[in-house]
Design a protein around this motif. Structure first.
Motif, PDB file in Angstrom:
ATOM      1  N   GLU A  25       0.845  -1.198   0.000  1.00 36.48           N
ATOM      2  CA  GLU A  25       0.000   0.000   0.000  1.00 36.48           C
ATOM      3  C   GLU A  25       0.882   1.251   0.000  1.00 36.48           C
ATOM      4  O   GLU A  25       1.102   1.875   1.029  1.00 36.48           O
TER       5      GLU A  25
ATOM      6  N   LEU B  79      -0.149   4.958  -9.621  1.00 40.88           N
ATOM      7  CA  LEU B  79      -1.211   4.246  -8.908  1.00 40.88           C
ATOM      8  C   LEU B  79      -1.685   3.023  -9.690  1.00 40.88           C
ATOM      9  O   LEU B  79      -1.906   1.949  -9.112  1.00 40.88           O
ATOM     10  N   TRP B  80      -1.836   3.155 -11.015  1.00 38.05           N
ATOM     11  CA  TRP B  80      -2.223   1.999 -11.826  1.00 38.05           C
ATOM     12  C   TRP B  80      -1.186   0.893 -11.716  1.00 38.05           C
ATOM     13  O   TRP B  80      -1.532  -0.286 -11.550  1.00 38.05           O
TER      14      TRP B  80
ATOM     15  N   THR C 253       0.885   0.324  -9.324  1.00 35.30           N
ATOM     16  CA  THR C 253       0.882  -0.263  -7.981  1.00 35.30           C
ATOM     17  C   THR C 253      -0.304  -1.204  -7.796  1.00 35.30           C
ATOM     18  O   THR C 253      -0.155  -2.323  -7.293  1.00 35.30           O
ATOM     19  N   HIS C 254      -1.484  -0.776  -8.218  1.00 34.35           N
ATOM     20  CA  HIS C 254      -2.682  -1.569  -7.964  1.00 34.35           C
ATOM     21  C   HIS C 254      -2.788  -2.791  -8.864  1.00 34.35           C
ATOM     22  O   HIS C 254      -3.279  -3.842  -8.431  1.00 34.35           O
TER      23      HIS C 254
ATOM     24  N   GLY D 203      -7.593   8.423  -6.684  1.00 38.17           N
ATOM     25  CA  GLY D 203      -6.912   7.197  -6.283  1.00 38.17           C
ATOM     26  C   GLY D 203      -7.883   6.112  -5.886  1.00 38.17           C
ATOM     27  O   GLY D 203      -7.673   4.931  -6.177  1.00 38.17           O
ATOM     28  N   GLY D 204      -8.976   6.497  -5.219  1.00 35.70           N
ATOM     29  CA  GLY D 204      -9.965   5.502  -4.825  1.00 35.70           C
ATOM     30  C   GLY D 204     -10.657   4.882  -6.022  1.00 35.70           C
ATOM     31  O   GLY D 204     -10.927   3.675  -6.038  1.00 35.70           O
TER      32      GLY D 204
ATOM     33  N   ARG E 129      -8.303   2.392  -7.623  1.00 36.76           N
ATOM     34  CA  ARG E 129      -8.263   1.156  -6.831  1.00 36.76           C
ATOM     35  C   ARG E 129      -9.504   0.310  -7.121  1.00 36.76           C
ATOM     36  O   ARG E 129      -9.399  -0.915  -7.308  1.00 36.76           O
ATOM     37  N   ASN E 130     -10.687   0.935  -7.148  1.00 32.21           N
ATOM     38  CA  ASN E 130     -11.910   0.183  -7.409  1.00 32.21           C
ATOM     39  C   ASN E 130     -11.888  -0.453  -8.804  1.00 32.21           C
ATOM     40  O   ASN E 130     -12.317  -1.603  -8.994  1.00 32.21           O
TER      41      ASN E 130
ATOM     42  N   LEU F 283      -9.592  -3.467  -8.809  1.00 32.04           N
ATOM     43  CA  LEU F 283     -10.209  -4.617  -8.146  1.00 32.04           C
ATOM     44  C   LEU F 283     -11.249  -5.284  -9.045  1.00 32.04           C
ATOM     45  O   LEU F 283     -11.318  -6.520  -9.124  1.00 32.04           O
TER      46      LEU F 283
END
Length: 654
Positions: A403, A579-580, A582-583, A606-607, A610-611, A614
């Motif tokens: 994270e 961010l892409w 990392t996730h 960022g949220g 992440r969604n 997922l």
């Protein structure tokens, strides 16, 4: 004969004999001879035998009582101070200013419980059901002495009021047990004898308290020692040292039901009472000391609220949070001379919490299984935190290694400054005390749109400080009842300070909204809550993070009290790409060019990233393959639909 009563090595026996003789005198007061009473009540032979055993043989009843009174008075003639009468009953009589007959009235009420054989004899003395009544005491003591004694004994809680339809009197069973030399009953009072209390010279006290700790008590001056400080600040230890200086133990009521009898229990045990108060912020309490309290009492209060005690001089001792040097000395003492490492010293624990934690850890040292002492201390604090904050705050999960926190350059600089400010609070306070102010707490405001990483940043902050993060549950904290919101918040702040945890006030604008003009009672109380929170934030000694996505709603006074303010804008293209990456992780079939194109065209928080990651992973799992462009495009379209927006074209030709 010239034989005097034996020395009062068993004071309770002397009082029992005296009281039985008082009852016998009452029986003979109407002219019936002793032989008739002895014939009807053989237990009276035991009464006479008890009198003979303590040296009253061959004396008349009046002479025997006179000798016995002389002995009891000689044994209870104290030097100055409340703890010097030789026995528990003498201390009680001295504390309540009772005559000898007044204390015998209490012993008479308790006698049937000790010896039920006396029941029929007492019933003939206007008793009821084998118990002493007011009429019994009037016959044996006289009307006026009986009235004065009963008033004092009832007020002190030594005698229980008669139940409905019953005239018989009962002695308070737990208090009579103390008079008989038994320990304090569980659930009534907590008693610590003087020899178990820490002496004044063993305490590590802050400089502002040391001059006020007297080496000896001042006789004849009733005082109330008001000990102020947060939870675990050492108030109980200071109260114990004050009591020990007076040759007394310490006693505390377990609940409100035991508080009215605290004075009588303190007198019987030769102990100094300590009473804890939890006033609401701004509330002033008036306390009336229970009957029988010694000249010195200790009152434990938080930093807020007021107290008044009629007839006593108030001496207030403030117990502030210990600095790094004092914490090091406390750890050294708690670890029996072992030098603590920096990790322990950096834990900003109050004195009492520090010693209790060290004691718990050292007692279970065999369970460490390779963990160092700092880890064991942290585990103990985690357990205490779950108990203290249960229902009003939730512990956030520890940070996962993957994270990462992707911030823009200027925001990252401010975040690093915040971490440094928290880590070096002690040095800042020592080097610039005037600029640092009266509190070593750090307050940070994280503002930005939803999903920009505010909560994740708070978790990273707690991780960098090595402290747990607790999020305040606003639903459990805010109450419609006047004063309850302040009480709940005070509980949160005090627990956070005593355990050195980082507090997260998520969506803080709900509590920190601007004050309004007062047009009704609701507005007035809402403004009072805001004013309380302003003052409490200013005095908070820990680290507090407030997040909001509606910064414009926050009262300007709150913003001025924030030490650090971080803006969390929507991430730029480079941050979105990070961010892409990392996730999505390594098992991904989306090439770098496609990922860069997505980062450029899809302006997401960022949220949202992440969604989407997922959901793409979920689609890949359903088709038993790695994440590809198809799954990622479908996840992006879904995320835009949720936001009510049109997903941009992601084709290469466009």
């Amino acid at each position: 004969m010239n034989q005097a009563a034996s020395p009062p090595d068993d004071e309770l026996t002397l009082w029992r004999v005296r009281t039985q003789l008082i009852l016998l005198r009452g029986a003979l007061s109407q002219g019936e001879p002793l032989e008739s009473w002895l014939q009807r009540h053989p237990v009276l032979h035991t009464v006479l035998d008890d009198a003979a055993a303590i040296g009253l043989l061959d004396l008349t009843l009046e002479d025997g009582l006179a000798r016995l009174d002389q002995t009891l008075l000689a044994g209870a003639n104290p030097a100055p101070g409340p703890a010097h009468p030789t026995g528990a009953l003498s201390r009680l009589r001295h504390a309540l200013n009772l005559e000898l007959d007044g204390l015998s009235a209490w012993v008479a009420v308790a006698l049937p419980d000790d010896d039920p054989r006396l029941g029929p004899f007492i019933d003939e003395l206007h008793g009821q059901g084998g118990r002493v009544t007011r009429a019994t005491l009037v016959r044996c003591l006289g009307r006026l002495p009986c009235a004065a004694a009963l008033q004092t004994l009832l007020h002190a809680g030594l005698i229980l009021p008669p139940s409905a339809g019953q005239a018989g009197l009962s002695a308070h069973p737990a208090l009579w047990a103390l008079a008989c030399g038994l320990p304090a009953a569980p659930g009534t009072w907590v008693h610590q004898p003087a020899h178990t209390l820490r002496a004044r010279h063993d305490l590590i006290l802050p400089p502002n308290v040391e001059p006020w700790m007297p080496a000896a008590p001042t006789p004849g001056e009733p005082r109330a020692w008001v000990l102020r400080g947060p939870r675990g600040s050492g108030r109980h230890a200071v109260a114990g040292a004050l009591a020990r200086e007076r040759g007394m133990g310490l006693i505390e009521a377990c609940d409100a039901h035991s508080l009215p009898t605290l004075g009588a229990a303190a007198a019987l045990l030769g102990a100094m009472p300590v009473v804890s108060f939890e006033p609401a912020p701004g509330e002033r309490l008036q306390w009336v000391a229970p009957a029988g309290c010694p000249s010195d009492v200790a009152l434990r209060l938080p930093r807020h609220g007021g107290i008044g005690v009629e007839g006593r001089t108030l001496i207030t001792l403030e117990l502030p949070a210990p600095d790094a040097d004092e914490r090091r000395r406390h750890w050294r003492q708690a670890l029996h001379g072992r030098e603590p490492d920096a990790a322990l010293v950096n834990l900003r624990l109050p004195r009492g919490t520090l010693h209790r934690t060290a004691q718990a850890v050292t007692q279970t040292a065999h369970l460490l299984h390779g963990r160092d002492l700092a880890d064991a201390v942290q585990a103990q604090l985690d357990e205490a935190g779950r108990f203290a904050l249960d229902g009003i705050a939730h512990r956030m999960p520890p940070l996962h290694p993957n994270e990462s926190l992707a911030l823009q350059a200027d925001t990252q600089d401010e975040f690093d400054t915040l971490v440094s400010r928290c880590l070096h609070r002690d040095q800042l306070a020592a080097s610039l005390p005037a600029a640092f102010g009266h509190t070593q707490g750090v307050r940070a405001l994280f503002k930005g749109a939803s999903g920009t990483g505010k909560t994740l940043a708070a978790r990273h902050l707690a991780h960098a400080l090595g402290r747990p993060l607790y999020r305040v549950d606003l639903a459990a904290t805010v109450s419609k009842y006047i004063g309850e919101t302040e009480r709940n918040l005070e509980r949160v702040f005090e627990a956070a300070e005593s355990l050195d945890v980082v507090l997260l006030l998520d969506e803080g604008d709900a509590l920190m909204a601007g004050r309004t003009q007062v047009s009704n009672a609701t507005d007035r109380y809402a403004n009072l809550e805001t004013n309380y929170l302003l003052q409490r934030l200013e005095h908070h000694q820990g680290v507090l993070v407030v997040t909001t996505n509606a910064a414009e709603r926050i009262d300007g006074a709150f913003a001025r009290r924030m030490d650090v303010t971080l803006d969390f804008p929507l991430p730029d293209a480079l941050t979105r790409l990070a961010l892409w990456q990392t996730h999505l992780g390594d098992p991904c079939e989306v090439d770098d060019d496609a990922l860069e194109r997505i980062a450029l065209r899809c302006v997401l928080s960022g949220g949202q990233i992440r969604n989407a990651a997922l959901h793409a992973a979920l689609l890949a799992i359903e088709h038993a393959r790695r994440i590809g462009r198809h799954e990622l495009h479908r996840a992006l379209e879904r995320e835009y639909r949720k936001a009510g927006q049109q997903c941009p074209s992601l084709d290469e030709a466009d």
